[in-house]
Enzyme design. Structure first.
Site, PDB file in Angstrom:
ATOM      1  CE  LYS A  68      15.964  46.126 -18.300  1.00 46.81           C
ATOM      2  NZ  LYS A  68      14.580  45.784 -17.928  1.00 46.81           N
ATOM      3  CG  ASP A 104      12.729  42.900 -16.451  1.00 46.60           C
ATOM      4  OD1 ASP A 104      12.794  43.341 -15.295  1.00 46.60           O
ATOM      5  OD2 ASP A 104      13.436  43.324 -17.388  1.00 46.60           O
TER       6      ASP A 104
END
Ligand code: ATR
Length: 284
Positions: A68, A104
């Site tokens: 990420k 997220d």
């Protein structure tokens, strides 16, 4: 470029990912001729993979552990959440430029809004356990929602301090053994540690000091009902499992790549629960 849009989830390892099931469900539901697969990219190749993203024939990708940060670093443009956290999990191309977002944090909040309406009625204090990547997304979401204080307990105190320093004075680091005393103030308790995950020790915590109106959420979804959630339910508290976060974080990416904003419905949840059951991952 072909007419069938192709998207993958990039990670290492990535074979276990449920994202292809999630997006496959929505593609079928909407009759879209798209593809969503997995792409295992070794850590030493991640930088190059994202730098040359436009040459892969993909409309975009999701990104999971451990890429990420590498994904974020390759972006020409990043949304506000990704910029605040320095990590991106949803990427797409715009005129050949690589753009990205972090879904997220909104996924965590969106799931709570949908499955525990009113969970944020009292925004005085949230208690977050764990100081890894998931913790940062959860804390960002809680602060955005207007929580006044986030107590952050972590086994390694220095990591809690580092996360608190990143967010500023509203996030207060706690030593792990200070956890029981902090429960009485917590309106929301969120586990972002790996404790309670299948194969890991349970999170051993007496929940009796929590207020009766407290909401308990777990980011872990294997098993679906972690020992923490089981204990919270037994106390009559509202609980939120980790599967919903996975489902809700997927919505913006699908909308971006395929042009339809999908809905997290019972059929989708049932599909993933059935997959967990088939792999013996439903129970602790
Ligand atoms: P992620 O990025 O998915 O959140 P991570 O960075 O590996 O994962 O973080 C895992 C979290 O679980 C950390 O907060 C870790 O605590 P440390 O920072 O002290 O390592 C926590 N954790 C893992 N095993 C634990 C245990 N046995 N007791 C308490 N906390 C634990």
């Amino acid at each position: 470029m072909g007419t069938v849009k192709r998207v993958v989830i990039v990670g290492h390892p990535v074979a276990h990912s449920r994202s292809p099931l999630v997006h496959g469900y929505w593609l079928k539901q909407h009759g879209i001729a798209g593809e969503y697969g997995v792409r295992d990219v070794a850590p030493e190749e991640a930088r190059d993979f994202f730098a040359r993203f436009a040459t892969h024939g993909l409309a975009g990708c999701n990104v999971t552990i451990p890429h990420k940060e590498a994904a974020f670093n390759a972006l020409a443009e990043a949304d506000e959440v990704a910029r605040a956290l320095g990590v991106a999990n949803t990427l797409w191309l715009e005129d050949g430029r690589l753009c990205g977002a972090n879904t997220d944090a909104p996924g965590f909040i969106g799931n709570l809004d949908a499955t525990a309406p009113g969970w944020d009625r009292d925004r005085s204090v949230a208690l977050v356990l764990g100081a890894g990547g998931a913790s940062r997304a959860v804390i960002y979401g809680l602060l955005q929602r207007g929580f006044e204080k986030v107590l952050l307990a972590n086994r390694t105190f220095a990591r809690a301090e580092a996360v608190a320093a990143h967010f500023g004075p509203k996030v207060v680091p706690l030593a792990w053994d200070g956890l029981p005393a902090a429960l009485k103030d917590a309106r929301v308790l969120v586990n972002t540690t790996s404790l309670g995950m299948k194969g890991q020790p349970p999170l051993d915590l007496d929940l009796s000091p929590l207020p009766a109106s407290a909401v308990v959420a777990d980011v872990v979804y294997v098993p679906l009902e972690t020992p923490l959630l089981k204990a919270a339910k037994a106390r009559g508290l509202t609980t939120v499992d980790g599967l919903g976060m996975l489902l809700y974080q997927a919505v913006p990416g699908f909308a971006r790549w395929f042009g339809v904003t999908p809905v997290v419905d019972a059929g989708l949840r049932d599909l993933i629960v059935a997959d967990l059951a088939a792999k013996g991952q439903l129970e602790a």
